[in-house]
Design a protein around this motif. Structure first.
Motif, PDB file in Angstrom:
ATOM      1  N   TYR A 141       0.794  -1.404  -0.027  1.00  0.00           N
ATOM      2  CA  TYR A 141       0.151  -0.182   0.018  1.00  0.00           C
ATOM      3  C   TYR A 141       0.796   1.441   0.299  1.00  0.00           C
ATOM      4  O   TYR A 141       1.436   1.185   0.828  1.00  0.00           O
ATOM      5  N   SER A 170      -2.620   5.716  -0.513  1.00  0.00           N
ATOM      6  CA  SER A 170      -3.530   5.018  -1.010  1.00  0.00           C
ATOM      7  C   SER A 170      -4.386   5.024  -0.847  1.00  0.00           C
ATOM      8  O   SER A 170      -4.393   6.161   0.325  1.00  0.00           O
ATOM      9  N   ARG A 223      -2.809   0.516  -8.926  1.00  0.00           N
ATOM     10  CA  ARG A 223      -2.456   0.317  -8.085  1.00  0.00           C
ATOM     11  C   ARG A 223      -2.459  -0.998  -6.576  1.00  0.00           C
ATOM     12  O   ARG A 223      -3.803  -1.282  -6.863  1.00  0.00           O
ATOM     13  N   GLU A 280      -4.387  -1.536  -3.581  1.00  0.00           N
ATOM     14  CA  GLU A 280      -5.875  -1.429  -2.803  1.00  0.00           C
ATOM     15  C   GLU A 280      -6.471  -2.487  -2.618  1.00  0.00           C
ATOM     16  O   GLU A 280      -6.119  -4.119  -2.980  1.00  0.00           O
TER      17      GLU A 280
END
Length: 373
Positions: free
Chosen positions: A178, A182, A257, A259
Motif C-alpha cells: 500500500y 493509497s 495500484r 488497494e
C-alpha cells in the motif's frame, strides 16, 4: 496538422464530439506538454527541448509505423495524444508522463490477452508507447437506450467485469505494498475530515450520515486482500464485443495500484448499473421485461454482478464473511472519486464541480443504502 478520425463502421459519434476532442488535444499540447517538459528538464539537464507539437508527434509515429496510414483514435484521453495505425494493428500514444510499466506487466500476467502488449520508445522528447490493438470497441460508444435497453448484452458485460475484478483476489499483495497515499491508507483520515465537514452535514444530511457511519467499519478494510486495482472501469477504458457484450480488453493501467479488494466497484455503479446524464446519476430503473417480472434493469444487472463476483473470488474470500468489508471498500472508492479533490472540508455550491460531484455521490450512496449493498 489535421488528421482524419478513425471510427469503426456503425459507431455514431455524439453531437459536438469533434469540438470536444479538439479542445482536449489543444489542452494537452498547450498546457500539459509544456509543463511536463519543463519538469523533466529540471530533473534532467540533458533534456533541452521545451516544446513538442502534434505535427512532431505525427512525424515520429510515421517513422515507427514505417510510413503506414495513421489516424486519430475516436476517444482522446486528457493526459495523452493517441494515434492508430490499422494496417499494423498498433496504437501509438504520446504521454505527458511516463507510464507505470510495472503495473501494466503485472496486469498482463493476471489478465492475459485482455491487456494489450506494450512497448516503450525512449528516443522522443515525450514518453511514447505502442500497443497491440485490442479487439472489440470501446464500451462508451455502445448504444444504450432506456426505451429499448440491450439487457442481455449489458448483463454479459457486467458479469465479465465482475470476473475481471474478482481475478485480482487470486493474486494478493503484501499489505506493505500500500502506498502512503493509497485510498485504503488514507480512508480513516478522509472520513474523519468528512465528519467535521459542517457544510456537507447541512447541505446533504443523508450523505453525511452515510459517510460518517463508515468510521466504525473502516477496520474491515484490514481483512480484505491487497490487490492490483484498476481504479476506473468506465466505458472509456473497456473494450467489448459490439454484439454480445463480452469483455475483450481493458486499457489505462498506468494508474493501477495496490488497494483493498473491491475499492474500484464504484465504477460499476457509475457506468453500468446506471448512467450519468446532465450532471446527474440515475439507475436503470425501467422494467427488465417478461423474463424478469417485477424487476428493474438495474436490479437484474446488480444481482448479476454480485453473483458473478462472489462466484469468482479466491478460495477463502467468501460472500458471507467478506460482503460487508467489500461494501466498505466500495464506499471508500466513492469518497475518493468525489470528495478527496477539494470537498473533504467544505462543499461550495457556487462551484459547479462541487454541485455535480455531490449529486453523483448522493445518488449512488443512497442507491446502495436503499438496495442494501
Amino acid at each position: 496538422m489535421a488528421l482524419e478520425t478513425h471510427v469503426k463502421a456503425g459507431v455514431a459519434l455524439p453531437k459536438g464530439w469533434v469540438q470536444s476532442e479538439q479542445e482536449t488535444i489543444n489542452e494537452f499540447f498547450e498546457e500539459k506538454v509544456p509543463a511536463a517538459l519543463k519538469e523533466r528538464a529540471a530533473r534532467n539537464p540533458s533534456i533541452s527541448s521545451k516544446s513538442c507539437s502534434a505535427s512532431e508527434c505525427l512525424q515520429y509515429a510515421k517513422v515507427l509505423m514505417q510510413g503506414m496510414s495513421i489516424y486519430l483514435v475516436d476517444h482522446q484521453g486528457c493526459n495523452s495524444y493517441t494515434l492508430i495505425c490499422p494496417e499494423l494493428d498498433r496504437i501509438i500514444q504520446f504521454r505527458a508522463a511516463e507510464l507505470s510499466t510495472k503495473a501494466i506487466d503485472e496486469a498482463k500476467q493476471m489478465y492475459g490477452d485482455l491487456v494489450a502488449g506494450t512497448t516503450q520508445h525512449n528516443d522522443f522528447v515525450l514518453p511514447v508507447y505502442t500497443y497491440n490493438i485490442l479487439p472489440g470497441q470501446l464500451h462508451v460508444w455502445q448504444k444504450v437506450s432506456r426505451g429499448s435497453f440491450p439487457l442481455a448484452r449489458e448483463k454479459r458485460t457486467i458479469i465479465d467485469l465482475a470476473i475481471f475484478i474478482a481475478t485480482a483476489s487470486h493474486f494478493p499483495h503484501p499489505k506493505a505494498r500500500y502506498n502512503a497515499r493509497s485510498w485504503t491508507e488514507c480512508a480513516n483520515a478522509a472520513v474523519k475530515r468528512l465528519e467535521q465537514n459542517f457544510s456537507l452535514r447541512q447541505i446533504a444530511p443523508a450523505v453525511y450520515t452515510e459517510l460518517a457511519s463508515l468510521r466504525a467499519r473502516l477496520h474491515l478494510l484490514d481483512i480484505l486482500p491487497a490487490v492490483l486495482t484498476h481504479v476506473d472501469l468506465g466505458g472509456q477504458n473497456i473494450f467489448v464485443d459490439g454484439d454480445v457484450g463480452t469483455l475483450t480488453g481493458v486499457i489505462d493501467f498506468e494508474e493501477a495500484r495496490t488497494e483493498a479488494f473491491g475499492i474500484n466497484i464504484f465504477t460499476i455503479y457509475e457506468n453500468h448499473v446506471g448512467s450519468m446524464e446532465d450532471g446527474h446519476w440515475s439507475p436503470y430503473d425501467m422494467p427488465a421485461g417478461q423474463e424478469h417480472p417485477g424487476l428493474s434493469v438495474s436490479e437484474v444487472l446488480t444481482k448479476a454482478f454480485w453473483d458473478a463476483l462472489w462466484a469468482s473470488t479466491a478460495p477463502g474470500l467468501g460472500r458471507r464473511d467478506f460482503e460487508e468489508a467489500v461494501g466498505v471498500a466500495l464506499r471508500v472508492g466513492i469518497i475518493n472519486r468525489y470528495f478527496v479533490r477539494g470537498m473533504l472540508d467544505e462543499i461550495d455550491l457556487a462551484k459547479r464541480v462541487h454541485v455535480i460531484s455531490l449529486d453523483y455521490a448522493k445518488e449512488i450512496l443512497l442507491y446502495l443504502r436503499d438496495t442494501r449493498r
